[in-house]
Enzyme design. Sequence first.
Site, PDB file in Angstrom:
ATOM      1  N   ASN B 392       0.821  -1.196   0.000  1.00 54.93           N
ATOM      2  CA  ASN B 392       0.000   0.000   0.000  1.00 54.93           C
ATOM      3  C   ASN B 392       0.862   1.255   0.000  1.00 54.93           C
ATOM      4  OD1 ASN B 392      -1.989   1.902   0.243  1.00 54.93           O
ATOM      5  ND2 ASN B 392      -3.042   0.921   1.934  1.00 54.93           N
ATOM      6  N   ASP B 393       1.631   1.446   1.060  1.00 55.46           N
ATOM      7  CA  ASP B 393       2.403   2.684   1.180  1.00 55.46           C
ATOM      8  C   ASP B 393       3.392   2.878   0.037  1.00 55.46           C
ATOM      9  OD1 ASP B 393       1.099   3.269   3.557  1.00 55.46           O
ATOM     10  OD2 ASP B 393       2.554   2.148   4.741  1.00 55.46           O
ATOM     11  N   VAL B 394       3.968   1.790  -0.463  1.00 61.93           N
ATOM     12  CA  VAL B 394       5.017   1.929  -1.482  1.00 61.93           C
ATOM     13  C   VAL B 394       4.463   2.313  -2.852  1.00 61.93           C
ATOM     14  CG1 VAL B 394       6.624   0.369  -0.327  1.00 61.93           C
ATOM     15  CG2 VAL B 394       5.045  -0.546  -2.036  1.00 61.93           C
ATOM     16  N   ALA B 433       1.940   2.786   7.358  1.00 60.45           N
ATOM     17  CA  ALA B 433       2.204   4.174   7.739  1.00 60.45           C
ATOM     18  C   ALA B 433       0.918   4.888   8.153  1.00 60.45           C
ATOM     19  CB  ALA B 433       2.878   4.928   6.597  1.00 60.45           C
TER      20      ALA B 433
END
Lengths: 104, 466
Positions: B392-394, B433
């Site tokens: 997700n965050d990447v 995050a």
Amino acid sequence: MTSMAILTIFALSIFVGFEVVSKVSTTLHTPLMSGANAIHGIILVGAITVADSATSTLETSLAIIAVILATINMVGGFVVTDRMLEMFKGKPKVKKVVEEGAKK
Amino acid sequence: MNKNLYELLGLLVSICFILALKGLSAPKSARRGNLIGAAGATIATVLVFFAPLAKAGDKHHNTLLIIGAIAFGVIVGVPAARKIQMTQMPQLVALFNGVGGGAAALVATVEYLNLSAGSEKPSAAAVVATVFTVIIGCTSFSGSVITFMKLQELMTTRPVVFPGGRFVIAATLAGVLGTGGWTIAARGNTPLLVMGALSLLFGVLFVLPVGGADVPIVISLLNAFTGLTVAASGYVLQSTLLIVAGTLVGASGTILTRLMADAMGRSLFGTLFGAFTAKPQEAGVAGEARSVKSGSPDDVAILLNYAQRVVIVPGFGLAVAQAQHTVRELADLLASKGIDVAYGIHPVAGRMPGHMNVLLAEANVPYEQLVEMDEVNPTFPQTDVVLVVGANDVVNPAAKTTPGCPIYGMPILDVSQAGNVIFLKRSMRPGFAGIENELLYDPKTTLLFGDAKDSLTKVVSALKAL
């Protein structure tokens, strides 16, 4: 040991430490951190040294706990690093074997 | 043992450690490097039992007890390192680092008691070094415990900030330094205890504001700290080996921390103190009412079947679901249909830099299919389908578009450039995050909810049926 000798060792070690890891790919960051982590387990030597000369119960107990913690750090650190690296290294070999098998 | 021989062997061990770090920096020699380090450590441990005595008439104490303690440490440490799942490995490293810091603090404490009790007056430098070791050792210990809890998700992974947080931290630090001075001047047990307690508190406060995604950087930093405490202990104990080994770890750990921060596009300062300057987040609540497009495994299979190029972006969710093998099956199936398949690996996918490479290597994914971020990013416009599995965050565009969010500035995989994006997710929950991902609401995004492994298995069978 004179203070000057110690300072010399300290300063040179800093440069060696900087130098040896300055070019490392992101892939190896985790194993390298883990390996360096295992190396500071060498505090075990310090823990044994103080345990070896401890005479009072308080000192002995503290030193023995330090020995246990340091051993976990050192031994566990090297084992887990090896496990990570095993996975990196095993692969190409396996592949080669498969390819050779396919040729036959 | 002869003193010269003893020191010569100590030098040998120092060289082993340098070679170990050198070896660990290159893929080919990494494993050998680690083994050289382990060999050096073993030699050093055996050697210290034969250390020449400081004074004639001294004798060795507690030898059996020490050997028992080492055996106990091995019994605890080895199975932990062997049995740990690769997904949980970062927190184990954090824990090992913490106990190392704790050990250094204890060694320094015993040494301090010795110095205070001794008949001759200890040198000021030795007292300062012991105090330094206790402070940093305790900080490293408690800080590592908090990083462990964050990674194990025993506590929130979001930055923990409370009103006036930075003043509390500053006050604690001042307290640590103050009691440090007091300990040096007064040479008593009370100041030492107060100082140790404050240092433990400081370690906790220092790590709490760090967001989950930045935790690896902090582990690396604490690792370097522990190295320095070992060097300081070496000074007190007059051991060249400890000075060299500790300094090596301190220096290389500092560099490594910087390299990691660079790979994540973060400044070290931003990592540690970013939570205090960042604006509060309102995203995460705002998105609730918005619609997303969710699809069935069949829809996904059809999309994949008519693609020419597919990039799989694996994330931590894939590892948690143990879906490495299923994802490989899917990739093989696609490749057999003549579709070009690659894995786009973000440097910090997973929980640590390089973590995803370790996980996929475990599933025997061919090394050539793993493409690093800088190489895969330019290919996204030519990619028909991107399959994001538990990441997700990447891939979150907020890293580019939303200044002030915790991952702002982190380089991301530009998956929005591709024709279609498929997210395999368990729920709409934001990533590690804790930030909402705009890409989920994009019209070209399809979501497939469920456990990554189940979803992939369904997609594979749907694809076979086509």
